[in-house]
Design a protein around this motif. Structure first.
Motif, short mmCIF file in Angstrom:
data_model
loop_
_atom_site.label_atom_id
_atom_site.label_comp_id
_atom_site.label_asym_id
_atom_site.label_seq_id
_atom_site.Cartn_x
_atom_site.Cartn_y
_atom_site.Cartn_z
N THR A 1 -3.62 4.44 16.70
CA THR A 1 -4.04 5.24 15.55
C THR A 1 -2.98 6.27 15.16
O THR A 1 -3.00 6.80 14.07
CB THR A 1 -5.35 6.02 15.82
OG1 THR A 1 -5.30 6.55 17.13
CG2 THR A 1 -6.56 5.13 15.67
N ARG A 2 -2.04 6.51 16.08
CA ARG A 2 -0.97 7.45 15.78
C ARG A 2 -0.19 7.04 14.53
O ARG A 2 0.33 7.87 13.80
CB ARG A 2 0.01 7.46 16.95
CG ARG A 2 0.23 8.82 17.53
CD ARG A 2 1.34 8.78 18.54
NE ARG A 2 0.99 8.03 19.74
CZ ARG A 2 1.85 7.82 20.73
NH1 ARG A 2 3.08 8.25 20.65
NH2 ARG A 2 1.46 7.15 21.79
N SER A 3 -0.08 5.72 14.34
CA SER A 3 0.70 5.24 13.20
C SER A 3 -0.01 5.44 11.87
O SER A 3 0.59 5.34 10.82
CB SER A 3 1.01 3.76 13.37
OG SER A 3 1.27 3.47 14.72
N ALA A 4 -1.32 5.67 11.92
CA ALA A 4 -2.08 5.80 10.67
C ALA A 4 -2.02 7.25 10.21
O ALA A 4 -2.68 8.10 10.76
CB ALA A 4 -3.52 5.37 10.89
N ARG A 5 -1.20 7.49 9.24
CA ARG A 5 -1.10 8.85 8.73
C ARG A 5 -2.08 9.04 7.59
O ARG A 5 -1.84 8.55 6.48
CB ARG A 5 0.30 9.10 8.21
CG ARG A 5 1.32 8.99 9.29
CD ARG A 5 2.27 10.13 9.21
NE ARG A 5 3.17 10.09 10.33
CZ ARG A 5 4.40 10.56 10.30
NH1 ARG A 5 4.84 11.09 9.19
NH2 ARG A 5 5.14 10.52 11.37
N VAL A 6 -3.13 9.71 7.88
CA VAL A 6 -4.16 9.88 6.87
C VAL A 6 -3.59 10.67 5.69
O VAL A 6 -2.90 11.66 5.87
CB VAL A 6 -5.37 10.58 7.49
CG1 VAL A 6 -6.30 11.08 6.43
CG2 VAL A 6 -6.08 9.63 8.43
N GLY A 7 -3.89 10.19 4.50
CA GLY A 7 -3.32 10.82 3.30
C GLY A 7 -2.11 10.06 2.80
O GLY A 7 -1.57 10.35 1.74
N ASP A 8 -1.70 9.04 3.57
CA ASP A 8 -0.50 8.28 3.22
C ASP A 8 -0.76 7.33 2.05
O ASP A 8 -1.90 6.94 1.79
CB ASP A 8 -0.09 7.45 4.45
CG ASP A 8 1.40 7.14 4.45
OD1 ASP A 8 2.07 7.46 3.45
OD2 ASP A 8 1.87 6.57 5.46
N THR A 9 0.31 7.00 1.37
CA THR A 9 0.26 6.01 0.29
C THR A 9 0.80 4.69 0.83
O THR A 9 1.84 4.66 1.46
CB THR A 9 1.16 6.45 -0.88
OG1 THR A 9 0.85 7.80 -1.21
CG2 THR A 9 0.97 5.56 -2.09
N TRP A 10 0.07 3.59 0.60
CA TRP A 10 0.53 2.27 1.03
C TRP A 10 0.80 1.42 -0.21
O TRP A 10 0.08 1.51 -1.20
CB TRP A 10 -0.52 1.60 1.93
CG TRP A 10 -0.56 2.16 3.32
CD1 TRP A 10 0.06 3.29 3.77
CD2 TRP A 10 -1.28 1.63 4.44
NE1 TRP A 10 -0.22 3.49 5.10
CE2 TRP A 10 -1.03 2.50 5.54
CE3 TRP A 10 -2.10 0.52 4.63
CZ2 TRP A 10 -1.58 2.27 6.79
CZ3 TRP A 10 -2.64 0.30 5.89
CH2 TRP A 10 -2.38 1.16 6.96
N HIS A 11 1.81 0.58 -0.10
CA HIS A 11 2.14 -0.29 -1.23
C HIS A 11 2.60 -1.65 -0.72
O HIS A 11 2.79 -1.83 0.49
CB HIS A 11 3.20 0.36 -2.12
CG HIS A 11 4.44 0.78 -1.36
ND1 HIS A 11 5.41 -0.10 -0.97
CD2 HIS A 11 4.85 2.00 -0.92
CE1 HIS A 11 6.37 0.55 -0.33
NE2 HIS A 11 6.05 1.83 -0.27
N HIS A 12 2.80 -2.61 -1.64
CA HIS A 12 3.33 -3.91 -1.22
C HIS A 12 4.78 -3.74 -0.80
O HIS A 12 5.51 -2.91 -1.35
CB HIS A 12 3.24 -4.92 -2.37
CG HIS A 12 1.88 -5.56 -2.45
ND1 HIS A 12 1.21 -5.73 -3.64
CD2 HIS A 12 1.07 -6.06 -1.48
CE1 HIS A 12 0.04 -6.31 -3.40
NE2 HIS A 12 -0.07 -6.52 -2.10
N GLN A 13 5.17 -4.55 0.16
CA GLN A 13 6.53 -4.47 0.67
C GLN A 13 7.53 -4.65 -0.47
O GLN A 13 7.34 -5.50 -1.34
CB GLN A 13 6.71 -5.58 1.71
CG GLN A 13 7.80 -5.30 2.70
CD GLN A 13 7.78 -6.33 3.81
OE1 GLN A 13 6.72 -6.76 4.25
NE2 GLN A 13 8.95 -6.74 4.25
N ARG A 14 8.55 -3.82 -0.47
CA ARG A 14 9.61 -3.83 -1.48
C ARG A 14 9.12 -3.57 -2.90
O ARG A 14 9.77 -3.91 -3.87
CB ARG A 14 10.39 -5.16 -1.44
CG ARG A 14 11.38 -5.19 -0.25
CD ARG A 14 12.28 -6.41 -0.28
NE ARG A 14 11.54 -7.64 -0.06
CZ ARG A 14 11.20 -8.08 1.16
NH1 ARG A 14 11.54 -7.40 2.23
NH2 ARG A 14 10.55 -9.21 1.29
N MET A 15 7.91 -3.00 -3.04
CA MET A 15 7.45 -2.63 -4.38
C MET A 15 6.92 -1.19 -4.33
O MET A 15 5.73 -0.95 -4.51
CB MET A 15 6.33 -3.58 -4.84
CG MET A 15 6.87 -5.00 -5.03
SD MET A 15 5.54 -6.18 -5.22
CE MET A 15 5.07 -5.81 -6.88
#
Ligand code: GDP
Ligand code: MG
Length: 602
Positions: free
Chosen positions: A261-275
């Motif tokens: 769970t350490r890798s999950a930064r709450v508040g983070d923005t996720w997008h498609h790879q290379r986009m």
């Protein structure tokens, strides 16, 4: 579901105003859970159920005027300690039900303001109108005065009897705007929570702001640049239900093979790879209000504790101080700490005392870590004669050999609602904790509201337990920050040696009383040693209390007559076990339970 058929909303309420009950009814009404089934579905964690705090998300399908809508109820914890998390959860919403107990009125408004700050559509709901003492008229006027909410906008319901509930979901559909995302744009996703599930591993809760995400997609976390593959994606209905994709405006869960769970930064923005897409504004970090040391109960328990801490926090438990987002929402700041008496452990910063208590209970209940929690301290400010100030988090940091002009401690404005019968004992409890009464009001229906200014430090230890026990569990308690007020460091010395883990900061007027109490307790709890042991308390450069423990030679075999070898061996083994749980202070062995008991003694 296209975006205009989606509504993301939450319920904001003061603890005890009926949020869990209402949520249960809404889940039943949409068939998400069976009527009369498991009560308080949202309150998943035992400790949260006990304390009335929740944070859980569910998707409901609701039919309104011939069309199906996907309603995502994003739950927020009700307690003021968690207002930071409330703002986090609200970031995923476009609207909120403002639930107010019509027999009490809007008491704690901190979270309401969060909703206004985020520009949410507000649906005011007055609950408990079945009660004789309900005064919906008066409470509606109160909302008008405080928030400019029109009285005719207020729904009037009883979550208990079901009265008026049929108006709630239509109001959500009609008054809460749909999410504003662009279905044809590149994927932009908000990670708003994450938790560890025994079978599924790390479960991420996301809202798709633009575009869509499908199973098998390669995605990237903007803050770290880490790539993941979407292994499973779906809705929480309320159990995870794979759907293969999430569309614009949808809220759901996602498994991306994250190990930690350490890798999950709450508040983070996720997008498609290379986009890449523009990142969302980050969440502002929470402020720790209460600090305490957490140590393993037994000397060899450190590794287990460290693993449990890592699972519970998203922190780097190796000691790097960074703001941490804990599993399902516990913002705990953690750094390594070594105590002379308790060995290796952690110093943790919490949002409040309830937050601390929940964290401790979760460590024990969910992660099997037996811990000693040191007396909670609140950051206090020391003013030196020259006018320089120091901020302290730990009594052990309290300067010993410098002259101090002033010490200031934070206090809170506490609100307690209790059945009339318990008013006397609650007032006594608050007085013992240096409380100053601000308000005493009769609410009707046999209940009384008390407002006190209390030092935050006094709410630690067993305050909640005491409040519960003197009110047979009926008193509700809430607090907000107030101002500051005069302190001293109190040290406990064993044979002249200060025990850092037992140091605490106390009000100047109370140093002697507390010192005496702790020394007496210590004397009663400790085994005699082979030599005389002197127990002392010192504060402000003076010894304020003293006890002696007479010498004694402990012989466990004295009770054994004759030659019962196996019994002898048993006793010796038992003694060895006892030894393991000892901590050595100077030349004195102190049983682990002594620390436990003294911490509790407050
Ligand atoms: P929460 O802390 O906001 O989640 O509140 P709960 O849902 O746990 O409810 C707190 C208490 O109020 C419980 O004892 C409920 O049974 C009671 N309660 C909730 N809604 C109503 C209502 O409409 N009428 C009455 N009389 N009691 C209610
Ligand atoms: Mg609840």
């Amino acid at each position: 579901f296209p975006p205009d058929r989606i509504r993301n909303f939450s319920i904001i309420a003061h603890v005890d105003h009926g949020k869990s009950t209402l949520a249960d009814r809404l889940l039943e009404a949409t068939g998400a859970i069976a009527a009369g089934g498991q009560a308080q579905y949202l309150d998943k964690l035992q400790v949260e159920r006990e304390r009335g705090i929740t944070a859980q998300t569910v998707s409901l399908v609701y039919r309104h005027l011939g069309a199906d809508y996907l309603l995502n109820l994003i739950d927020t914890p009700g307690h003021v300690d968690f207002s930071y998390e409330v703002s986090r959860s609200l970031a995923a919403c476009q609207g909120a039900l403002l639930l107010v107990d019509a027999s009490q009125g809007a008491q704690t408004v901190a979270n309401f303001f969060l909703a206004f700050e985020q520009d949410l559509a507000i649906v005011p709901v007055l609950n408990k109108i079945d009660m004789d003492s309900a005064e919906p008229q008066r409470v509606a006027q109160q909302l008008k005065d405080a928030f400019d909410i029109e009285p005719e906008e207020c729904l009037r319901v009883s979550a208990k009897t079901g009265l008026g509930l049929e108006a709630v979901l239509p109001a959500v559909v009609e008054r809460v705007p749909p999410p504003r995302g662009d279905p044809s744009a590149d994927l932009r996703m908000l990670l708003f929570d994450a938790y560890h599930d025994e079978y599924r591993g790390v479960v991420c809760l996301v809202e798709v702001l633009d575009g869509r995400v499908q199973k098998g997609d390669k995605i990237t976390a903007a803050s770290t640049g880490t790539h993941y593959e979407v292994n499973e994606v779906g809705l929480l209905a309320p159990e995870p239900q794979p759907t293969g994709e999430l569309l614009t405006g949808q809220v759901g869960y996602m498994l991306v093979g994250m190990k930690d769970t350490r890798s999950a930064r709450v508040g983070d923005t996720w997008h498609h790879q290379r986009m890449p897409v523009p990142a969302l504004p980050g969440f502002k970090s929470a402020k720790s209000m209460v600090f305490a040391g957490i140590f393993p109960l037994s000397a060899d328990g450190f590794e287990q504790l460290q693993a449990a801490m890592e699972r519970l926090t998203l922190n780097d438990a190796s000691g790097k101080p960074r703001a941490a987002w804990c599993l399902r929402s516990t913002a705990v700041a953690v750094r390594r700490e070594n105590s002379n008496a308790l060995g290796a452990g952690f110093r943790c910063g919490f949002l409040g005392l309830l937050h601390m208590d929940v964290f401790r209970q979760r460590l024990e209940q969910e992660h099997g870590a037996s811990v000693i929690v040191t007396a909670p301290t609140v950051p206090c400010r020391v003013v030196l004669p020259g006018g320089d100030t120091l901020e302290l988090q730990n009594p052990a940091e309290f300067p010993l050999n410098v002259k101090i002009a002033e010490v200031w401690e934070p206090t809170v404005a506490a609100t307690i609602v209790t059945p009339n019968d318990y008013v006397g004992s609650i007032m006594q409890l608050c007085q013992d904790r240096r409380g100053e009464m601000q308000e005493h009001a009769v609410l009707g229906a046999g209940r009384t509201l008390l407002k006190y200014h209390l030092p935050l430090a006094e709410l630690g230890g067993d305050y909640y337990d005491e409040l519960k026990s003197v009110s047979s569990g009926y008193a509700s308690f809430d607090y907000e920050e107030a101002e500051q007020a005069h302190l001293q460091r109190l040290d406990i010395l064993i044979n002249g040696e200060p025990v850092d883990a037992l140091a605490r900061v106390v009000h100047r007027d109370k140093a002697q009383v507390v010192g005496r109490r702790l020394c007496a307790k210590l004397r009663d709890l400790m085994d005699r040693q082979q030599f005389e042991v002197v127990l002392q308390a010192s504060a402000g450069g003076r010894i304020v209390a003293r006890e002696t423990l007479k010498a004694y030679r402990k012989n466990v075999l004295a009770k054994c007559y004759g030659g019962d070898v196996s019994r002898k061996r048993k006793l010796l083994e038992k003694q060895k076990e006892g030894k393991k749980r000892m901590r050595r202070v100077g030349s004195v062995d102190v049983p682990q339970e002594v620390f436990h008991e003294l911490m509790k003694a407050g």
